[in-house]
Enzyme design. Structure first.
Site, PDB file in Angstrom:
ATOM      1  N   PHE A   1      41.930  50.743  43.524  1.00  0.00           N
ATOM      2  CA  PHE A   1      42.835  51.549  42.760  1.00  0.00           C
ATOM      3  C   PHE A   1      41.772  52.910  43.032  1.00  0.00           C
ATOM      4  O   PHE A   1      40.437  53.161  43.051  1.00  0.00           O
ATOM      5  CB  PHE A   1      42.675  50.989  41.175  1.00  0.00           C
TER       6      PHE A   1
ATOM      7  N   PHE B   1      51.450  49.475  45.203  1.00  0.00           N
ATOM      8  CA  PHE B   1      51.735  48.843  44.175  1.00  0.00           C
ATOM      9  C   PHE B   1      51.771  48.662  42.703  1.00  0.00           C
ATOM     10  O   PHE B   1      53.212  48.156  42.331  1.00  0.00           O
ATOM     11  CB  PHE B   1      51.144  46.655  44.392  1.00  0.00           C
ATOM     12  N   ASP B   2      51.196  49.702  42.643  1.00  0.00           N
ATOM     13  CA  ASP B   2      51.357  50.382  40.852  1.00  0.00           C
ATOM     14  C   ASP B   2      50.986  52.106  40.767  1.00  0.00           C
ATOM     15  O   ASP B   2      49.961  52.161  41.356  1.00  0.00           O
ATOM     16  CB  ASP B   2      51.030  49.625  40.200  1.00  0.00           C
TER      17      ASP B   2
ATOM     18  N   TYR C   1      45.388  55.714  37.493  1.00  0.00           N
ATOM     19  CA  TYR C   1      45.756  55.269  38.391  1.00  0.00           C
ATOM     20  C   TYR C   1      46.336  54.980  39.486  1.00  0.00           C
ATOM     21  O   TYR C   1      48.108  54.908  39.535  1.00  0.00           O
ATOM     22  CB  TYR C   1      45.279  53.734  37.681  1.00  0.00           C
TER      23      TYR C   1
ATOM     24  N   TYR D   1      43.123  39.301  40.902  1.00  0.00           N
ATOM     25  CA  TYR D   1      44.273  38.590  40.275  1.00  0.00           C
ATOM     26  C   TYR D   1      43.857  37.175  40.559  1.00  0.00           C
ATOM     27  O   TYR D   1      45.210  36.086  40.562  1.00  0.00           O
ATOM     28  CB  TYR D   1      45.624  38.700  40.420  1.00  0.00           C
TER      29      TYR D   1
ATOM     30  N   ILE E   1      42.348  43.536  34.130  1.00  0.00           N
ATOM     31  CA  ILE E   1      41.058  42.650  35.341  1.00  0.00           C
ATOM     32  C   ILE E   1      39.878  43.114  35.242  1.00  0.00           C
ATOM     33  O   ILE E   1      39.370  43.656  34.968  1.00  0.00           O
ATOM     34  CB  ILE E   1      42.037  42.917  36.353  1.00  0.00           C
TER      35      ILE E   1
END
Length: 297
Positions: free
Chosen positions: A289, A226-227, A216, A272, A246
């Site tokens: 994502f 962010f990731d 991902y 979140y 999540i």
């Protein structure tokens, strides 16, 4: 027939033998038992079933070995004559009972101790107080857990929306405008999740409880990454549908098949929520994502 008669006589003698514990009966194997509530018309668990229990274990009614707790345990074959499992096999759904067991054997064979702890001795009374709420095959555990988790998550989401109506409305508008600007025209799921497939998989989809491997890249709606598992060179692994990721991921990845790629557009309450996550994800952030279901088993 003679042997059977002798066996039945032995059991009857054991069951009618005067118990040193008022209110308790003694089984042929030495288990002392007392039922507080007994529904003999209900079903009984079989070896291998998972049991939802309210359970407490004490020594001399003063030292708690297992505190008052709700737990899920498998029913196993007895580990020794007159053990806890023998008592559980006597129960029906909804029953509550008390069992007095051999303390030495319980610590050594059930708790896997090498010997009886020094603070206890063989004459101490070890008592289990148990209520059997439910039992079911092991194969039902993951779906039941997933259903419970979903119910809890749905309740939290409704409360969060109710507590933060302005933030919820703003986040919804931001997501709607983003999707329109980027010409995302798929319909949302009932929860509000949007999923766009970008590459077909092999058609084989995972089930609740399976371990999924997912590559991902996570982004904010402004494009900030962010990731990314791709940057790390290793997909993430997690059990599906049991709340380890999540809610938007649990729902979205379950929609995919092995090898499939796509994009998840996740409203804040399926991400979140009202929490800060790391340095870049602020409260009430909608996320996207790019995902690939690499494998599952």
């Amino acid at each position: 027939m003679a042997a059977l008669a002798v066996l039945m006589l032995g059991i009857m003698s054991a069951c009618t033998e005067k118990s040193p514990y008022p209110g308790y009966q003694k089984s042929a194997t030495g288990l002392y038992y007392q039922f507080f509530n007994q529904n003999k018309d209900a079903a009984q668990p079989q070896v291998g079933d998972l049991m939802d229990l309210a359970i407490c274990c004490t020594v001399n009614d003063t030292t708690f070995i297992v505190p008052n707790t709700v737990n899920t345990l498998p029913l196993e074959a007895p580990l020794f004559a007159g053990d806890f499992y023998e008592g559980m096999a006597m129960m029906h759904k909804g029953d509550s009972a008390s069992f007095i067991v051999n303390i030495d054997s319980t610590f050594i064979k059930w708790f896997h101790q090498t010997s009886l702890p020094a603070e206890f001795n063989s004459t101490d009374v070890m008592r289990f107080e148990v209520r059997l709420d439910d039992f079911y095959p092991e194969s039902e555990y993951a779906p039941r857990l997933a259903a419970k988790i979903k119910k809890d998550i749905d309740a939290r989401i409704e409360k969060m929306k109710s507590d933060h109506p302005e933030e919820t409305a703003t986040a919804a508008q931001q997501l709607t405008e983003y999707l329109a600007k980027n010409k995302v025209t798929v319909d949302p799921t009932p929860s509000g999740l949007y999923y766009v497939q970008t590459q077909e998989g092999n058609g084989e989809k995972p089930e609740v409880g399976m371990m999924a491997q997912v590559h991902y890249t996570g982004k904010l709606l402004d494009g900030t990454v962010f990731d990314s598992s791709i940057e790390r060179g290793e997909p993430i692994s997690f059990p599906l549908g049991v709340g380890q990721v999540i809610p938007g991921w649990d729902e979205g990845i379950m929609m995919m098949s092995k090898g499939e790629k796509g994009v998840l557009y996740i409203p804040y309450y399926l991400a979140y929520g009202d929490r800060q996550a790391g340095d870049k994800i602020t409260p009430f952030s909608n996320l996207m994502f790019e995902v690939e279901l690499v494998d599952f088993q």
